[in-house]
Write a protein that holds these residues in place. Sequence first.
Motif, PDB file in Angstrom:
ATOM      1  N   ILE A   1      -2.259   4.906   9.191  1.00  0.00           N
ATOM      2  CA  ILE A   1      -1.973   5.156   7.779  1.00  0.00           C
ATOM      3  C   ILE A   1      -2.318   6.610   7.467  1.00  0.00           C
ATOM      4  O   ILE A   1      -3.414   7.070   7.764  1.00  0.00           O
ATOM      5  CB  ILE A   1      -2.803   4.238   6.864  1.00  0.00           C
ATOM      6  CG1 ILE A   1      -2.511   2.774   7.169  1.00  0.00           C
ATOM      7  CG2 ILE A   1      -2.545   4.572   5.393  1.00  0.00           C
ATOM      8  CD1 ILE A   1      -3.471   1.806   6.476  1.00  0.00           C
ATOM      9  N   THR A   2      -1.363   7.308   6.839  1.00  0.00           N
ATOM     10  CA  THR A   2      -1.588   8.695   6.440  1.00  0.00           C
ATOM     11  C   THR A   2      -1.293   8.827   4.953  1.00  0.00           C
ATOM     12  O   THR A   2      -0.267   8.335   4.466  1.00  0.00           O
ATOM     13  CB  THR A   2      -0.676   9.653   7.240  1.00  0.00           C
ATOM     14  OG1 THR A   2      -0.927   9.444   8.641  1.00  0.00           O
ATOM     15  CG2 THR A   2      -0.953  11.106   6.893  1.00  0.00           C
ATOM     16  N   ALA A   3      -2.189   9.480   4.221  1.00  0.00           N
ATOM     17  CA  ALA A   3      -1.992   9.725   2.793  1.00  0.00           C
ATOM     18  C   ALA A   3      -0.964  10.824   2.616  1.00  0.00           C
ATOM     19  O   ALA A   3      -0.835  11.731   3.453  1.00  0.00           O
ATOM     20  CB  ALA A   3      -3.302  10.129   2.135  1.00  0.00           C
ATOM     21  N   SER A   4      -0.254  10.770   1.520  1.00  0.00           N
ATOM     22  CA  SER A   4       0.731  11.795   1.192  1.00  0.00           C
ATOM     23  C   SER A   4       0.073  13.172   1.193  1.00  0.00           C
ATOM     24  O   SER A   4      -0.961  13.371   0.569  1.00  0.00           O
ATOM     25  CB  SER A   4       1.338  11.503  -0.176  1.00  0.00           C
ATOM     26  OG  SER A   4       2.278  12.484  -0.519  1.00  0.00           O
TER      27      SER A   4
ATOM     28  N   TYR B   1       0.820  -1.214   0.000  1.00  0.00           N
ATOM     29  CA  TYR B   1       0.000   0.000   0.000  1.00  0.00           C
ATOM     30  C   TYR B   1       0.855   1.265   0.000  1.00  0.00           C
ATOM     31  O   TYR B   1       0.493   2.264  -0.621  1.00  0.00           O
ATOM     32  CB  TYR B   1      -0.968   0.008   1.190  1.00  0.00           C
ATOM     33  CG  TYR B   1      -2.087  -0.976   1.034  1.00  0.00           C
ATOM     34  CD1 TYR B   1      -3.111  -0.769   0.113  1.00  0.00           C
ATOM     35  CD2 TYR B   1      -2.133  -2.134   1.806  1.00  0.00           C
ATOM     36  CE1 TYR B   1      -4.145  -1.674  -0.034  1.00  0.00           C
ATOM     37  CE2 TYR B   1      -3.171  -3.052   1.669  1.00  0.00           C
ATOM     38  CZ  TYR B   1      -4.170  -2.822   0.745  1.00  0.00           C
ATOM     39  OH  TYR B   1      -5.191  -3.716   0.601  1.00  0.00           O
ATOM     40  N   GLY B   2       1.989   1.225   0.686  1.00  0.00           N
ATOM     41  CA  GLY B   2       2.881   2.381   0.688  1.00  0.00           C
ATOM     42  C   GLY B   2       3.404   2.680  -0.711  1.00  0.00           C
ATOM     43  O   GLY B   2       3.433   3.837  -1.139  1.00  0.00           O
TER      44      GLY B   2
ATOM     45  N   TRP C   1       1.341   5.971   0.738  1.00  0.00           N
ATOM     46  CA  TRP C   1       0.911   6.136   2.120  1.00  0.00           C
ATOM     47  C   TRP C   1       2.106   5.962   3.047  1.00  0.00           C
ATOM     48  O   TRP C   1       3.031   5.206   2.742  1.00  0.00           O
ATOM     49  CB  TRP C   1      -0.136   5.089   2.491  1.00  0.00           C
ATOM     50  CG  TRP C   1      -1.461   5.243   1.813  1.00  0.00           C
ATOM     51  CD1 TRP C   1      -1.924   6.317   1.103  1.00  0.00           C
ATOM     52  CD2 TRP C   1      -2.512   4.282   1.783  1.00  0.00           C
ATOM     53  NE1 TRP C   1      -3.203   6.083   0.648  1.00  0.00           N
ATOM     54  CE2 TRP C   1      -3.591   4.835   1.055  1.00  0.00           C
ATOM     55  CE3 TRP C   1      -2.647   3.002   2.313  1.00  0.00           C
ATOM     56  CZ2 TRP C   1      -4.781   4.158   0.844  1.00  0.00           C
ATOM     57  CZ3 TRP C   1      -3.838   2.328   2.101  1.00  0.00           C
ATOM     58  CH2 TRP C   1      -4.897   2.902   1.369  1.00  0.00           C
TER      59      TRP C   1
END
Length: 130
Positions: free
Chosen positions: A50-53, A26-27, A32
Amino acid sequence: MTNPAPATLAWFEVATSDPDGAQKFYGSLFDWTFAADGPAASSGMDYRNITASGADAPMGGLFGTGGQVTDHAVFYILVADVEATCADAEQLGGSVISKHLDPGPGAPKFAYLRDPSGNQFGIFTPPAAA
């Protein structure tokens, strides 16, 4: 961070027996980033926010199951009252899989439900501000 409005799709979780592999997948796919969740880590749980760019707050979590539950992904809806929402879901033909109304300090109250078609989803109420 302010909480989304009730009845909002507010969190998702990927539960997997291979958290490092899922993080890499996922990264790389979505750019992410992942960070250990403090309260979960202190209890020995492998839970990574999890944090989005470009985002300023996490939007989901990656749960390392240790093979104790089946791998799955689930979305969560923020609700004002977990118990009342569980009762409403049952009145509407859904079912409650499990409720966690006293998860510990800093953790949200949450429950897993099924809609009348059998689809699983989660609901939660954020922990009270300290």
